[in-house]
Structures are given as structure tokens and as C-alpha cells.
Write a protein that holds these residues in place. Structure first.
Motif, PDB file in Angstrom:
ATOM      1  N   ASN A  31       0.827  -1.213   0.000  1.00  0.00           N
ATOM      2  CA  ASN A  31       0.000   0.000   0.000  1.00  0.00           C
ATOM      3  C   ASN A  31       0.862   1.265   0.000  1.00  0.00           C
ATOM      4  N   GLY A  32       1.953   1.245  -0.771  1.00  0.00           N
ATOM      5  CA  GLY A  32       2.808   2.412  -0.913  1.00  0.00           C
ATOM      6  C   GLY A  32       3.844   2.606   0.178  1.00  0.00           C
ATOM      7  N   ILE A  33       3.860   1.734   1.170  1.00  0.00           N
ATOM      8  CA  ILE A  33       4.800   1.838   2.288  1.00  0.00           C
ATOM      9  C   ILE A  33       5.773   0.663   2.227  1.00  0.00           C
ATOM     10  N   LEU A  34       7.054   0.939   2.445  1.00  0.00           N
ATOM     11  CA  LEU A  34       8.068  -0.115   2.437  1.00  0.00           C
ATOM     12  C   LEU A  34       7.680  -1.222   3.420  1.00  0.00           C
ATOM     13  N   ALA A  35       7.716  -2.470   2.950  1.00  0.00           N
ATOM     14  CA  ALA A  35       7.241  -3.595   3.762  1.00  0.00           C
ATOM     15  C   ALA A  35       8.374  -4.510   4.192  1.00  0.00           C
ATOM     16  N   LYS A  36       8.222  -5.082   5.378  1.00  0.00           N
ATOM     17  CA  LYS A  36       9.142  -6.110   5.862  1.00  0.00           C
ATOM     18  C   LYS A  36       8.531  -7.468   5.557  1.00  0.00           C
ATOM     19  N   SER A  37       9.332  -8.522   5.664  1.00  0.00           N
ATOM     20  CA  SER A  37       8.828  -9.874   5.389  1.00  0.00           C
ATOM     21  C   SER A  37       7.750 -10.287   6.380  1.00  0.00           C
ATOM     22  N   SER A  38       7.727  -9.676   7.559  1.00  0.00           N
ATOM     23  CA  SER A  38       6.737 -10.027   8.574  1.00  0.00           C
ATOM     24  C   SER A  38       5.480  -9.156   8.499  1.00  0.00           C
ATOM     25  N   SER A  39       5.412  -8.248   7.528  1.00  0.00           N
ATOM     26  CA  SER A  39       4.239  -7.385   7.386  1.00  0.00           C
ATOM     27  C   SER A  39       2.983  -8.221   7.138  1.00  0.00           C
ATOM     28  N   ASP A  40       1.864  -7.717   7.628  1.00  0.00           N
ATOM     29  CA  ASP A  40       0.596  -8.443   7.520  1.00  0.00           C
ATOM     30  C   ASP A  40      -0.108  -8.071   6.218  1.00  0.00           C
ATOM     31  N   VAL A  41      -0.433  -9.086   5.399  1.00  0.00           N
ATOM     32  CA  VAL A  41      -1.128  -8.873   4.127  1.00  0.00           C
ATOM     33  C   VAL A  41      -2.607  -9.163   4.324  1.00  0.00           C
ATOM     34  N   LYS A  42      -3.457  -8.236   3.839  1.00  0.00           N
ATOM     35  CA  LYS A  42      -4.900  -8.391   3.973  1.00  0.00           C
ATOM     36  C   LYS A  42      -5.568  -8.291   2.603  1.00  0.00           C
ATOM     37  N   TYR A  43      -6.834  -8.670   2.538  1.00  0.00           N
ATOM     38  CA  TYR A  43      -7.645  -8.590   1.321  1.00  0.00           C
ATOM     39  C   TYR A  43      -7.651  -7.154   0.793  1.00  0.00           C
ATOM     40  N   GLN A  44      -7.471  -6.993  -0.514  1.00  0.00           N
ATOM     41  CA  GLN A  44      -7.477  -5.720  -1.236  1.00  0.00           C
ATOM     42  C   GLN A  44      -6.206  -4.882  -1.043  1.00  0.00           C
ATOM     43  N   ASP A  45      -5.195  -5.388  -0.346  1.00  0.00           N
ATOM     44  CA  ASP A  45      -3.925  -4.672  -0.256  1.00  0.00           C
ATOM     45  C   ASP A  45      -3.269  -4.632  -1.635  1.00  0.00           C
ATOM     46  N   VAL A  46      -2.466  -3.603  -1.873  1.00  0.00           N
ATOM     47  CA  VAL A  46      -1.741  -3.478  -3.133  1.00  0.00           C
ATOM     48  C   VAL A  46      -0.252  -3.673  -2.855  1.00  0.00           C
ATOM     49  N   LEU A  47       0.344  -4.650  -3.546  1.00  0.00           N
ATOM     50  CA  LEU A  47       1.773  -4.940  -3.409  1.00  0.00           C
ATOM     51  C   LEU A  47       2.505  -4.435  -4.640  1.00  0.00           C
ATOM     52  N   THR A  48       3.627  -3.750  -4.432  1.00  0.00           N
ATOM     53  CA  THR A  48       4.493  -3.326  -5.522  1.00  0.00           C
ATOM     54  C   THR A  48       5.825  -4.019  -5.318  1.00  0.00           C
ATOM     55  N   ARG A  59      -2.954  -6.619  -6.757  1.00  0.00           N
ATOM     56  CA  ARG A  59      -3.929  -6.445  -5.682  1.00  0.00           C
ATOM     57  C   ARG A  59      -4.256  -7.821  -5.121  1.00  0.00           C
ATOM     58  N   VAL A  60      -4.266  -7.938  -3.808  1.00  0.00           N
ATOM     59  CA  VAL A  60      -4.569  -9.196  -3.130  1.00  0.00           C
ATOM     60  C   VAL A  60      -6.072  -9.463  -3.225  1.00  0.00           C
ATOM     61  N   LEU A  61      -6.440 -10.615  -3.814  1.00  0.00           N
ATOM     62  CA  LEU A  61      -7.845 -10.977  -3.957  1.00  0.00           C
ATOM     63  C   LEU A  61      -8.262 -12.096  -3.012  1.00  0.00           C
ATOM     64  N   ASP A  62      -7.302 -12.897  -2.567  1.00  0.00           N
ATOM     65  CA  ASP A  62      -7.625 -14.036  -1.712  1.00  0.00           C
ATOM     66  C   ASP A  62      -6.415 -14.380  -0.863  1.00  0.00           C
ATOM     67  N   ILE A  63      -6.672 -14.881   0.331  1.00  0.00           N
ATOM     68  CA  ILE A  63      -5.590 -15.303   1.220  1.00  0.00           C
ATOM     69  C   ILE A  63      -5.881 -16.736   1.654  1.00  0.00           C
ATOM     70  N   LYS A  64      -4.991 -17.645   1.284  1.00  0.00           N
ATOM     71  CA  LYS A  64      -5.129 -19.059   1.647  1.00  0.00           C
ATOM     72  C   LYS A  64      -3.809 -19.543   2.229  1.00  0.00           C
ATOM     73  N   ASP A  65      -3.887 -20.540   3.112  1.00  0.00           N
ATOM     74  CA  ASP A  65      -2.670 -21.104   3.696  1.00  0.00           C
ATOM     75  C   ASP A  65      -1.913 -21.972   2.707  1.00  0.00           C
ATOM     76  N   SER A  66      -2.647 -22.586   1.770  1.00  0.00           N
ATOM     77  CA  SER A  66      -2.004 -23.368   0.715  1.00  0.00           C
ATOM     78  C   SER A  66      -2.928 -23.369  -0.495  1.00  0.00           C
ATOM     79  N   THR A  67      -2.358 -23.614  -1.658  1.00  0.00           N
ATOM     80  CA  THR A  67      -3.149 -23.610  -2.877  1.00  0.00           C
ATOM     81  C   THR A  67      -2.483 -24.469  -3.935  1.00  0.00           C
ATOM     82  N   LYS A  68      -3.282 -24.924  -4.884  1.00  0.00           N
ATOM     83  CA  LYS A  68      -2.733 -25.679  -6.011  1.00  0.00           C
ATOM     84  C   LYS A  68      -2.122 -24.710  -7.011  1.00  0.00           C
ATOM     85  N   LYS A  69      -1.194 -25.212  -7.787  1.00  0.00           N
ATOM     86  CA  LYS A  69      -0.485 -24.376  -8.746  1.00  0.00           C
ATOM     87  C   LYS A  69      -1.444 -23.646  -9.692  1.00  0.00           C
TER      88      LYS A  69
END
Length: 86
Positions: A31-48, A59-69
Motif C-alpha cells: 500500500n505504498g509503504i516499504l514492507a518487511k517480510s513479517s508485514s501483515d497482508v490483507k484482502y485488497q492490499d496493493v503490493l508493488t 492487488r490481493v484478492l484471496d488469502i489461503k494457507d495453501s493452494t494448487k499451482k
């Protein structure tokens, strides 16, 4: 979910250790702010994410612990992909 884990599960970056290194080098903004690896990602966040000669904005559309390729690309929407001249 932690940023490094999200990048691995969504397959934007193949390995979590690589995702952690990229974040710790200051190449990822959340969301325009420098992120660390431990930053929390939420629905609709924007990653650059800055790869070598490419800047990817998603843009983050879904958050799952695991997913198929084949389902991994449904976890985000590409907003822009820019080539950077070296």
C-alpha cells in the motif's frame, strides 16, 4: 498472513526465503509503504514488487494457507507490469 508466506503461496516468488530476502532489501511496498517480510497482508492490499528490471503491482484478492499451482493466480490481480531500463 505474513508477506513472505503470501508471496510463496501465491507463487509470485517461488521460495519463502527468497521472498524474505527481497522484502528485507526494500524491494516490496505494501500500500505504498516499504514492507518487511513479517508485514501483515490483507484482502485488497496493493503490493508493488521490484524484480531486477521489472516492477509488478498486484492487488490481493484471496488469502489461503495453501493452494494448487493452477489456482495460485486467482489469489491476486495484476494491476501493472512495468519494464525498467537498466
Amino acid at each position: 498472513m505474513r508477506l513472505d508466506k503470501y508471496l510463496k503461496v501465491s507463487r509470485l516468488i517461488k521460495r519463502r526465503t527468497v521472498a524474505k530476502e527481497v522484502a528485507d532489501k526494500g524491494r516490496i511496498k505494501l500500500n505504498g509503504i516499504l514492507a518487511k517480510s513479517s508485514s501483515d497482508v490483507k484482502y485488497q492490499d496493493v503490493l508493488t514488487i521490484t524484480f531486477g528490471n521489472k516492477i509488478l503491482e498486484v492487488r490481493v484478492l484471496d488469502i489461503k494457507d495453501s493452494t494448487k499451482k493452477e489456482d495460485a493466480d486467482k489469489m491476486y490481480e495484476i494491476l501493472s507490469e512495468t519494464r525498467v531500463n537498466p
